[in-house]
Design a protein around this motif. Structure first.
Motif, PDB file in Angstrom:
ATOM      1  N   ALA A 234       0.749  -1.182   0.130  1.00  0.00           N
ATOM      2  CA  ALA A 234       0.092   0.057  -0.005  1.00  0.00           C
ATOM      3  C   ALA A 234       0.584   1.408  -0.058  1.00  0.00           C
ATOM      4  O   ALA A 234       0.456   2.325   0.280  1.00  0.00           O
ATOM      5  CB  ALA A 234      -0.804  -0.031   1.150  1.00  0.00           C
ATOM      6  N   ARG A 235       2.143   1.074  -0.454  1.00  0.00           N
ATOM      7  CA  ARG A 235       2.901   2.395  -0.311  1.00  0.00           C
ATOM      8  C   ARG A 235       2.435   3.341  -0.960  1.00  0.00           C
ATOM      9  O   ARG A 235       2.644   4.577  -0.703  1.00  0.00           O
ATOM     10  CB  ARG A 235       4.365   2.065  -1.008  1.00  0.00           C
ATOM     11  N   ASP A 236       1.601   3.207  -2.185  1.00  0.00           N
ATOM     12  CA  ASP A 236       1.262   4.329  -3.043  1.00  0.00           C
ATOM     13  C   ASP A 236      -0.339   4.864  -2.433  1.00  0.00           C
ATOM     14  O   ASP A 236      -1.100   5.578  -3.236  1.00  0.00           O
ATOM     15  CB  ASP A 236       1.102   3.704  -4.531  1.00  0.00           C
ATOM     16  N   ALA A 237      -0.647   4.173  -1.330  1.00  0.00           N
ATOM     17  CA  ALA A 237      -2.143   4.314  -0.992  1.00  0.00           C
ATOM     18  C   ALA A 237      -2.382   5.702  -0.376  1.00  0.00           C
ATOM     19  O   ALA A 237      -3.571   6.119   0.116  1.00  0.00           O
ATOM     20  CB  ALA A 237      -2.741   3.219  -0.232  1.00  0.00           C
ATOM     21  N   GLY A 238      -1.207   6.288  -0.168  1.00  0.00           N
ATOM     22  CA  GLY A 238      -1.504   7.459   0.982  1.00  0.00           C
ATOM     23  C   GLY A 238      -0.047   7.790   1.695  1.00  0.00           C
ATOM     24  O   GLY A 238       0.773   6.837   1.552  1.00  0.00           O
ATOM     25  N   PRO A 239      -0.009   8.668   2.632  1.00  0.00           N
ATOM     26  CA  PRO A 239       1.279   8.892   3.157  1.00  0.00           C
ATOM     27  C   PRO A 239       1.644   7.663   4.246  1.00  0.00           C
ATOM     28  O   PRO A 239       0.551   7.089   4.951  1.00  0.00           O
ATOM     29  CB  PRO A 239       1.150  10.051   4.012  1.00  0.00           C
ATOM     30  N   ALA A 240       2.697   7.148   4.274  1.00  0.00           N
ATOM     31  CA  ALA A 240       3.147   6.244   5.213  1.00  0.00           C
ATOM     32  C   ALA A 240       2.818   6.500   6.619  1.00  0.00           C
ATOM     33  O   ALA A 240       3.062   7.838   6.835  1.00  0.00           O
ATOM     34  CB  ALA A 240       4.452   5.648   4.843  1.00  0.00           C
TER      35      ALA A 240
END
Length: 271
Positions: free
Chosen positions: A33-39
């Motif tokens: 989910a790296r691109d799902a939103g801010p880590a």
């Protein structure tokens, strides 16, 4: 080194830091989910670890669905125990910053509990390029330490390593708490506690109130009334409560803590 667990849903990673002469380790939850939103980056407290404090809450709604970074600070959990490391909060913050740079992360949502809150404040103040929002849960804000760190720092370091640490473990009333502390390096624990008692100038409380990033303060309902919480609220830092929880709020009420962090992130954004 990368160790993949649960079909790639969890990764354990490490990085050698020359300044410490040691390897720091962290867990990536939901790396897909790296691109799902801010880590989201979680920093644990004194005598704890990333997995023991945050593995459960980070996978509960509303915090699930993002990549989470569970860091083990030096001397804690699975990270190395360098004998020559100072274990001060800024040194630990620099190590966490190195982890984020290694992962190529920017604009993260940083969550720190207790001592980890002080580390998180140091990191957010020193490296605003890495942190978009900050949530601290009953962090150390001022010199003097707390109920756990003060008795440790009051002992001589060598005496604590030789005898005090074992005595402290034997005196723990709760097996789960003792199990967490048992993974901690005695010397690192003593130096960390001493650093919190000594504090910094400016204080972590001053750094938090002056921070130019969205931030919020989480407190356990059973900790209240609390002068430091009142001080942060008066300074304009949003406060969110975890129901039916003491200082160890993620253990007392995991779902309540996840909900509170989710609200805190929203309040911080609105602020």
């Amino acid at each position: 080194m990368t160790v993949r667990l649960h079909d790639g849903g969890t990764e354990v990673r490490e990085l050698f830091l020359p300044a410490a002469g040691a390897r720091i380790r962290w867990i990536l939850l939901n790396p897909g989910a790296r691109d799902a939103g801010p880590a989201r980056v979680f920093v644990h407290g004194l005598g704890c670890s990333g997995a023991s404090d945050f593995a459960e809450v980070a996978t509960r709604a509303p915090l699930d669905g993002r990549m989470s970074v569970l860091v083990d600070l030096f001397g804690h959990g699975y990270s190395d125990r360098p004998a020559d490391f100072g274990y001060r909060m800024r040194e630990q913050a620099d190590a966490v910053a190195a982890v984020l740079e290694h992962e190529g992360l920017r604009d993260t949502e940083l969550i720190g509990h207790s001592m980890g809150g002080a580390v998180a404040i140091e990191l957010a103040a020193a490296r605003p390029d890495l942190i978009a929002k900050l949530v601290v849960a009953e962090p150390n804000l001022f010199p003097g330490g707390g109920f756990a760190s003060s008795p440790i720092a009051a002992q001589d370091e060598e005496a604590f390593v030789a005898e005090g640490f074992a005595r402290m473990l034997a005196g723990h009333k709760h097996p789960d708490s003792a199990a967490r502390v048992r993974l901690t390096d005695p010397r690192g624990l003593h130096r960390s506690a001493t650093a919190m008692v000594e504090g910094t100038d400016p204080s972590w409380g001053a750094l938090l109130t002056d921070l130019d990033r969205p931030r919020a303060f989480v407190v356990g309902e059973r900790t209240l009334p609390d002068p430091e919480t009142e001080l942060m609220a008066a300074a304009g830092v949003p406060v969110v409560e975890v129901p039916a929880a003491t200082h160890n709020m993620m253990i007392d009420n995991p779902q309540g803590f996840a909900d509170a962090v989710g609200r805190a992130l929203g309040v911080a954004e609105a602020g």
